[in-house]
Motif scaffolding. Structure first.
Motif, PDB file in Angstrom:
ATOM      1  N   PHE A   1       0.806  -1.215   0.000  1.00  0.00           N
ATOM      2  CA  PHE A   1       0.000   0.000   0.000  1.00  0.00           C
ATOM      3  C   PHE A   1       0.842   1.270   0.000  1.00  0.00           C
ATOM      4  N   THR A   2       2.075   1.197  -0.461  1.00  0.00           N
ATOM      5  CA  THR A   2       2.837   2.427  -0.641  1.00  0.00           C
ATOM      6  C   THR A   2       2.338   3.102  -1.926  1.00  0.00           C
ATOM      7  N   PRO A   3       2.648   4.385  -2.119  1.00  0.00           N
ATOM      8  CA  PRO A   3       2.189   5.052  -3.358  1.00  0.00           C
ATOM      9  C   PRO A   3       2.749   4.413  -4.620  1.00  0.00           C
ATOM     10  N   PHE A   4       3.779   3.582  -4.484  1.00  0.00           N
ATOM     11  CA  PHE A   4       4.399   2.945  -5.638  1.00  0.00           C
ATOM     12  C   PHE A   4       4.003   1.481  -5.770  1.00  0.00           C
ATOM     13  N   SER A   5       3.076   1.028  -4.916  1.00  0.00           N
ATOM     14  CA  SER A   5       2.579  -0.342  -4.991  1.00  0.00           C
ATOM     15  C   SER A   5       1.501  -0.440  -6.064  1.00  0.00           C
ATOM     16  N   MET A   6       1.295  -1.654  -6.553  1.00  0.00           N
ATOM     17  CA  MET A   6       0.353  -1.850  -7.656  1.00  0.00           C
ATOM     18  C   MET A   6      -1.060  -1.412  -7.270  1.00  0.00           C
ATOM     19  N   TYR A   7      -1.525  -1.754  -6.059  1.00  0.00           N
ATOM     20  CA  TYR A   7      -2.914  -1.460  -5.704  1.00  0.00           C
ATOM     21  C   TYR A   7      -3.237   0.038  -5.799  1.00  0.00           C
ATOM     22  N   PRO A   8      -2.503   0.923  -5.114  1.00  0.00           N
ATOM     23  CA  PRO A   8      -2.818   2.352  -5.250  1.00  0.00           C
ATOM     24  C   PRO A   8      -2.581   2.888  -6.662  1.00  0.00           C
ATOM     25  N   LEU A   9      -1.577   2.351  -7.363  1.00  0.00           N
ATOM     26  CA  LEU A   9      -1.310   2.827  -8.718  1.00  0.00           C
ATOM     27  C   LEU A   9      -2.452   2.480  -9.675  1.00  0.00           C
ATOM     28  N   LEU A  10      -3.046   1.300  -9.473  1.00  0.00           N
ATOM     29  CA  LEU A  10      -4.203   0.921 -10.290  1.00  0.00           C
ATOM     30  C   LEU A  10      -5.349   1.912 -10.089  1.00  0.00           C
ATOM     31  N   TRP A  11      -5.567   2.301  -8.825  1.00  0.00           N
ATOM     32  CA  TRP A  11      -6.658   3.248  -8.564  1.00  0.00           C
ATOM     33  C   TRP A  11      -6.316   4.654  -9.043  1.00  0.00           C
ATOM     34  N   LYS A  12      -5.041   5.020  -8.950  1.00  0.00           N
ATOM     35  CA  LYS A  12      -4.629   6.332  -9.460  1.00  0.00           C
ATOM     36  C   LYS A  12      -4.935   6.439 -10.948  1.00  0.00           C
ATOM     37  N   GLU A  13      -4.606   5.376 -11.702  1.00  0.00           N
ATOM     38  CA  GLU A  13      -4.869   5.364 -13.144  1.00  0.00           C
ATOM     39  C   GLU A  13      -6.372   5.335 -13.427  1.00  0.00           C
ATOM     40  N   THR A  14      -7.145   4.774 -12.498  1.00  0.00           N
ATOM     41  CA  THR A  14      -8.605   4.701 -12.657  1.00  0.00           C
ATOM     42  C   THR A  14      -9.258   6.032 -12.309  1.00  0.00           C
ATOM     43  N   GLY A  15      -8.510   6.911 -11.635  1.00  0.00           N
ATOM     44  CA  GLY A  15      -9.053   8.226 -11.299  1.00  0.00           C
ATOM     45  C   GLY A  15      -9.255   8.466  -9.823  1.00  0.00           C
ATOM     46  N   LYS A  16      -8.688   7.613  -8.982  1.00  0.00           N
ATOM     47  CA  LYS A  16      -8.847   7.755  -7.533  1.00  0.00           C
ATOM     48  C   LYS A  16      -7.462   7.901  -6.898  1.00  0.00           C
ATOM     49  N   PRO A  17      -7.047   9.121  -6.526  1.00  0.00           N
ATOM     50  CA  PRO A  17      -5.716   9.322  -5.948  1.00  0.00           C
ATOM     51  C   PRO A  17      -5.575   8.699  -4.559  1.00  0.00           C
ATOM     52  N   TYR A  18      -4.338   8.592  -4.115  1.00  0.00           N
ATOM     53  CA  TYR A  18      -3.987   7.878  -2.874  1.00  0.00           C
ATOM     54  C   TYR A  18      -4.767   8.389  -1.664  1.00  0.00           C
ATOM     55  N   ARG A  19      -4.805   9.698  -1.474  1.00  0.00           N
ATOM     56  CA  ARG A  19      -5.477  10.255  -0.295  1.00  0.00           C
ATOM     57  C   ARG A  19      -6.977   9.965  -0.331  1.00  0.00           C
ATOM     58  N   GLU A  20      -7.575  10.060  -1.502  1.00  0.00           N
ATOM     59  CA  GLU A  20      -9.003   9.734  -1.642  1.00  0.00           C
ATOM     60  C   GLU A  20      -9.248   8.260  -1.342  1.00  0.00           C
ATOM     61  N   LEU A  21      -8.317   7.409  -1.751  1.00  0.00           N
ATOM     62  CA  LEU A  21      -8.425   5.978  -1.483  1.00  0.00           C
ATOM     63  C   LEU A  21      -8.432   5.711   0.020  1.00  0.00           C
ATOM     64  N   LEU A  22      -7.569   6.389   0.760  1.00  0.00           N
ATOM     65  CA  LEU A  22      -7.544   6.259   2.224  1.00  0.00           C
ATOM     66  C   LEU A  22      -8.884   6.689   2.823  1.00  0.00           C
ATOM     67  N   ASN A  23      -9.417   7.804   2.355  1.00  0.00           N
ATOM     68  CA  ASN A  23     -10.715   8.278   2.855  1.00  0.00           C
ATOM     69  C   ASN A  23     -11.800   7.231   2.617  1.00  0.00           C
ATOM     70  N   ASP A  24     -11.806   6.655   1.415  1.00  0.00           N
ATOM     71  CA  ASP A  24     -12.821   5.656   1.081  1.00  0.00           C
ATOM     72  C   ASP A  24     -12.710   4.434   1.990  1.00  0.00           C
ATOM     73  N   LEU A  25     -11.512   3.987   2.249  1.00  0.00           N
ATOM     74  CA  LEU A  25     -11.319   2.802   3.088  1.00  0.00           C
ATOM     75  C   LEU A  25     -11.793   3.039   4.522  1.00  0.00           C
ATOM     76  N   ILE A  26     -11.540   4.231   5.027  1.00  0.00           N
ATOM     77  CA  ILE A  26     -12.030   4.573   6.376  1.00  0.00           C
ATOM     78  C   ILE A  26     -13.555   4.555   6.389  1.00  0.00           C
ATOM     79  N   GLN A  27     -14.178   5.156   5.399  1.00  0.00           N
ATOM     80  CA  GLN A  27     -15.636   5.201   5.342  1.00  0.00           C
ATOM     81  C   GLN A  27     -16.240   3.806   5.176  1.00  0.00           C
TER      82      GLN A  27
END
Length: 375
Positions: free
Chosen positions: A331-357
């Motif tokens: 789950f680092t910014p250079f890991s595949m999971y966050p990078l996949l979401w970044k390319e999909t249109g969901k940046p790292y910080r937004e991803l963290l917010n979504d996971l908390i919610q």
């Protein structure tokens, strides 16, 4: 200003992926919006001791400081705000989480990879304490860690897989000739040997003959009582990120091009030469099949929060075979999971917010269940 959400980050752990967990924790701390979240660290040592530190008001200089040593390690500058408190007192805020107490946490974010963290054990602790936490529950975590049970669930779902065999250390020691014969007839060489319960490619070997197979199994049994042997497939390695609870969404498809003969620990974390191609250069219809199968795999294990689903795309005929699901991917910014979401249109910080919610929503839903029955 509205009250900040209090998040307890749990990281480290008794696992071969201890250092990976520290890197993940470091990245998450750097990315959190500290005006929105209060982040409290909980470090589990390699020996299993819990240490808690005070609320972090911003990024940390380096991951060594996250170890919350009572006395800083040699060569590490003394930072009083990161000196730890040993358990059992370290656990108290976790058991108070979600109670509304002024000093309690609102949600736990387990950033633990591998055994005693990604396998349902800490999830069981948090369930018993009835606290909100990010990620998969007990069942999904346990199944997602145990490659044998995972493959059986995928088979039940009808997801295509490569040929595999599995057995325990006791079974292997009792009847080596039988298992050698079975592997050589049903799978052949080369083949891959893995501990059933571990991640980050720790303990995995490629065996090209009987001697290497025996050595590979000896290595695998150092990490788990159960081993799995899989057929070798000449294939591309592609991955899909999943996010959600009952109605999960999926990312674009990414591809791993390993710097080594296969995507082992060195290729993942050390040499820095492996390539991630996002989105993967594959036909649209195959990408859609992969995304649909990723959701099926996620729901087959009753996943929640997040997961990364890994596939093989066989080069000879473009056949798709599921490899595994990872319920707490890197789950680092250079890991595949966050990078996949970044390319999909969901940046790292937004991803963290979504996971908390998602964690808070899942916990709220469980509060309406009945756990007793009056006759």
């Amino acid at each position: 200003m509205s009250k900040r959400v209090r998040v307890g980050l749990v990281y480290g752990g008794k696992s071969g992926e201890h250092e990976v967990s520290l890197s993940t924790a470091m990245a998450v701390i750097q990315a959190f919006d500290h005006t929105k979240y209060e982040v409290k660290p909980f470090y589990i040592t390699k020996e299993g001791s819990w240490r808690s530190g005070p609320v972090l008001e911003g990024p940390v200089a380096n991951k060594e400081l996250l170890k919350l040593e009572a006395e800083p390690a040699r060569g590490v500058a003394k930072v009083s705000s990161l000196q730890g408190t040993e358990s059992p007192g370290a656990l108290q805020p976790i058991f108070q989480a979600g109670t509304g107490d002024d000093n309690a946490l609102d949600v736990i974010f387990p950033l633990l990879h591998g055994t005693f963290g990604e396998d349902g054990t800490i999830q069981g602790l948090l369930e018993m304490a009835n606290v909100p936490y990010v990620g998969a529950g007990v069942l999904a975590s346990a199944v997602g860690m145990d490659k044998v049970m995972m493959k059986k669930m995928f088979a039940q779902e009808g997801l295509p897989q490569c040929v595999f065999r599995h057995f325990t250390r006791a079974q292997w020691e009792k009847d080596q000739p039988f298992f050698l014969m079975e592997i050589e007839i049903s799978i052949g060489y080369p083949c891959f040997v893995k501990p059933a319960n571990l991640g980050s490619s720790v303990g995995i070997s490629k065996a090209r003959n009987r001697e290497e197979l025996i050595e590979a199994l000896a290595l695998a049994f150092q990490f788990d009582r159960k081993a799995i042997v899989e057929e070798y497939i000449e294939a591309r390695e592609v991955e899909v990120a999943v996010l959600g609870n009952d109605s999960p969404i999926v990312s674009v498809v990414g591809e791993i091009v390993s710097s080594n003969e296969f995507y082992d620990y060195k290729a993942k974390y050390i040499d820095g030469k492996s390539a991630m191609i996002i989105p993967a250069e594959i036909p649209a219809d195959i990408a859609e099949q992969l995304r649909e199968m990723a959701v099926r795999a996620f729901q087959a294990i009753d996943g929640s929060g997040l997961a990364r689903v890994d596939f093989f795309l066989r080069k000879s005929d473009q056949a798709i075979m599921i490899n595994e699901i990872n319920t707490m991917p890197g789950f680092t910014p250079f890991s595949m999971y966050p990078l996949l979401w970044k390319e999909t249109g969901k940046p790292y910080r937004e991803l963290l917010n979504d996971l908390i919610q998602l964690a808070l929503e899942r916990h709220e839903g469980k509060q309406h269940l009945k756990y007793s029955f009056d006759t």
